[in-house]
Write a protein that holds these residues in place. Structure first.
Motif, short mmCIF file in Angstrom:
data_model
loop_
_atom_site.label_atom_id
_atom_site.label_comp_id
_atom_site.label_asym_id
_atom_site.label_seq_id
_atom_site.Cartn_x
_atom_site.Cartn_y
_atom_site.Cartn_z
N ASP A 12 0.92 -1.46 0.16
CA ASP A 12 0.01 0.23 0.33
C ASP A 12 0.36 0.95 -0.43
O ASP A 12 0.53 2.58 -0.78
N ASP A 13 2.15 0.75 0.64
CA ASP A 13 2.91 1.75 0.59
C ASP A 13 3.48 2.70 -1.24
O ASP A 13 4.05 1.30 -1.76
N GLU A 14 3.35 3.38 -1.68
CA GLU A 14 3.34 4.06 -2.91
C GLU A 14 4.81 3.47 -3.42
O GLU A 14 5.01 3.14 -4.75
N LYS A 15 5.95 3.97 -2.57
CA LYS A 15 7.97 3.20 -3.03
C LYS A 15 7.84 1.54 -2.74
O LYS A 15 8.36 1.62 -3.84
N ILE A 16 7.20 0.97 -1.97
CA ILE A 16 7.61 -0.12 -2.15
C ILE A 16 6.85 -0.85 -3.45
O ILE A 16 7.30 -1.39 -3.52
N TYR A 72 6.90 -10.54 -15.36
CA TYR A 72 6.37 -11.34 -15.09
C TYR A 72 5.49 -9.61 -15.79
O TYR A 72 6.42 -8.59 -16.28
N GLY A 73 5.02 -9.88 -16.52
CA GLY A 73 3.61 -8.94 -17.46
C GLY A 73 2.98 -8.16 -16.33
O GLY A 73 2.54 -8.83 -15.56
N TRP A 74 2.48 -6.66 -16.37
CA TRP A 74 1.95 -5.85 -15.93
C TRP A 74 0.47 -6.19 -15.64
O TRP A 74 0.62 -6.75 -14.60
N ASN A 75 -0.37 -6.72 -16.57
CA ASN A 75 -1.58 -7.13 -16.24
C ASN A 75 -1.85 -8.54 -14.83
O ASN A 75 -2.20 -8.91 -14.03
N SER A 76 -0.59 -9.37 -14.74
CA SER A 76 -0.08 -10.94 -14.03
C SER A 76 0.47 -10.03 -12.81
O SER A 76 0.01 -10.51 -11.88
N ILE A 77 1.34 -9.03 -12.64
CA ILE A 77 1.34 -8.10 -11.96
C ILE A 77 0.19 -7.54 -10.86
O ILE A 77 0.28 -8.36 -9.23
N LYS A 78 -0.27 -6.61 -11.86
CA LYS A 78 -1.64 -6.14 -11.22
C LYS A 78 -2.65 -6.81 -10.88
O LYS A 78 -2.88 -6.73 -9.47
N HIS A 79 -2.73 -7.97 -11.49
CA HIS A 79 -3.61 -8.68 -11.02
C HIS A 79 -3.98 -9.60 -8.95
O HIS A 79 -4.24 -9.56 -8.23
N ALA A 80 -2.28 -10.34 -9.43
CA ALA A 80 -1.20 -11.07 -8.50
C ALA A 80 -1.77 -9.62 -7.08
O ALA A 80 -2.17 -9.59 -5.75
N MET A 81 -1.53 -8.45 -7.16
CA MET A 81 -1.21 -7.20 -6.24
C MET A 81 -2.43 -6.97 -6.10
O MET A 81 -3.04 -7.11 -4.19
N GLU A 82 -3.67 -7.58 -6.10
CA GLU A 82 -4.94 -6.94 -5.92
C GLU A 82 -5.56 -8.05 -5.16
O GLU A 82 -6.16 -7.48 -3.95
N ASN A 83 -5.35 -8.94 -5.88
CA ASN A 83 -5.78 -9.91 -4.95
C ASN A 83 -5.31 -10.38 -3.50
O ASN A 83 -5.27 -10.61 -1.92
N TYR A 84 -3.68 -9.70 -3.35
CA TYR A 84 -2.55 -9.98 -2.05
C TYR A 84 -3.15 -9.13 -1.39
O TYR A 84 -2.45 -8.83 -0.45
N SER A 85 -3.73 -7.49 -1.54
CA SER A 85 -4.43 -6.38 -0.67
C SER A 85 -4.94 -7.37 -0.73
O SER A 85 -5.40 -6.85 1.11
N ASN A 86 -6.72 -8.20 -1.08
CA ASN A 86 -7.16 -8.57 -0.25
C ASN A 86 -6.92 -9.40 0.36
O ASN A 86 -7.62 -9.42 1.63
#
Length: 206
Positions: free
Chosen positions: A168-172, A185-199
């Motif tokens: 959640d920290d922008e720099k991190i 890893y491609g951007w879509n895979s990273i974005k999807h995984a990060m959203e699920n990780y945040s949840n």
């Protein structure tokens, strides 16, 4: 030309002196086996032959020493051996080890691919690139990776858990994205995984 002196040096080598002048350093065992003794007269052909034999022995010994520590691909092994001897001797040594079954690109690729995927948490695309850098044929690398089951989202999560938990920290978050992109890893895979990780983190903290 007359051999006027042979003096021991480090790493199993001896300094060869011809007509009173230093000529080169050669493998000591090779000199002994071929009876290159002080006082012997030699011609250019004999000198070139002993140089080749010395290089081949040194290349084989270097190859055996390297594979005693870890697996190598043929190209990787040859490149390392070429630092201490000529290219032809290096390739002969590698070819001989392959004949003996001590070097095998396919076996190396399978083992290294699993290490890249599950220990370094690299994407399949990144693993293909790394295997290619080691001299593995791209088609072989892709075929091997195609047959390995891996959950890339789970591997991305492992990277985040280890180094970038607070995304959640922008720099991190930016550092995490850069690190994951370097792993292939491609951007879509990273974005999807990060959203699920945040949840996942939010649910875990409730």
């Amino acid at each position: 030309m007359t051999i006027t002196a042979i003096e021991p040096r480090k790493k199993g080598l001896s300094a060869l002196f011809i007509d009173g002048e230093f000529a080169m350093k050669l493998d000591t065992q090779t000199l002994l086996e071929n009876r290159f003794d002080v006082g012997r007269d030699i011609d250019d052909d004999e000198l070139h032959e002993i140089i080749a034999l010395s290089n081949e022995r040194r290349a084989k010994e270097k190859a055996l020493w390297l594979i005693s520590y870890r697996d190598h691909s043929k190209k990787e092994l040859a490149d390392k051996i070429k630092r201490t001897c000529d290219e032809e001797s290096a390739q002969k040594a590698v070819d001989r080890l392959e004949e003996l079954g001590l070097v095998n690109d396919e076996g190396f690729a399978r083992r290294y691919a699993e290490q890249l995927l599950f220990s370094k948490h690299m994407s399949k695309r990144g693993a293909v690139y790394e295997l290619s850098r080691k001299g593995i044929d791209k088609e072989l690398a892709e075929e091997i990776l195609e047959n390995i089951d891996v959950d890339e989202e789970e591997e991305i999560r492992a990277v985040l858990e280890k180094k970038y938990r607070n995304i959640d920290d922008e720099k991190i978050r930016r550092r995490a994205v850069s690190a994951l992109q370097r792993l292939g890893y491609g951007w879509n895979s990273i974005k999807h995984a990060m959203e699920n990780y945040s949840n996942y983190i939010e649910e875990d903290s409730i």
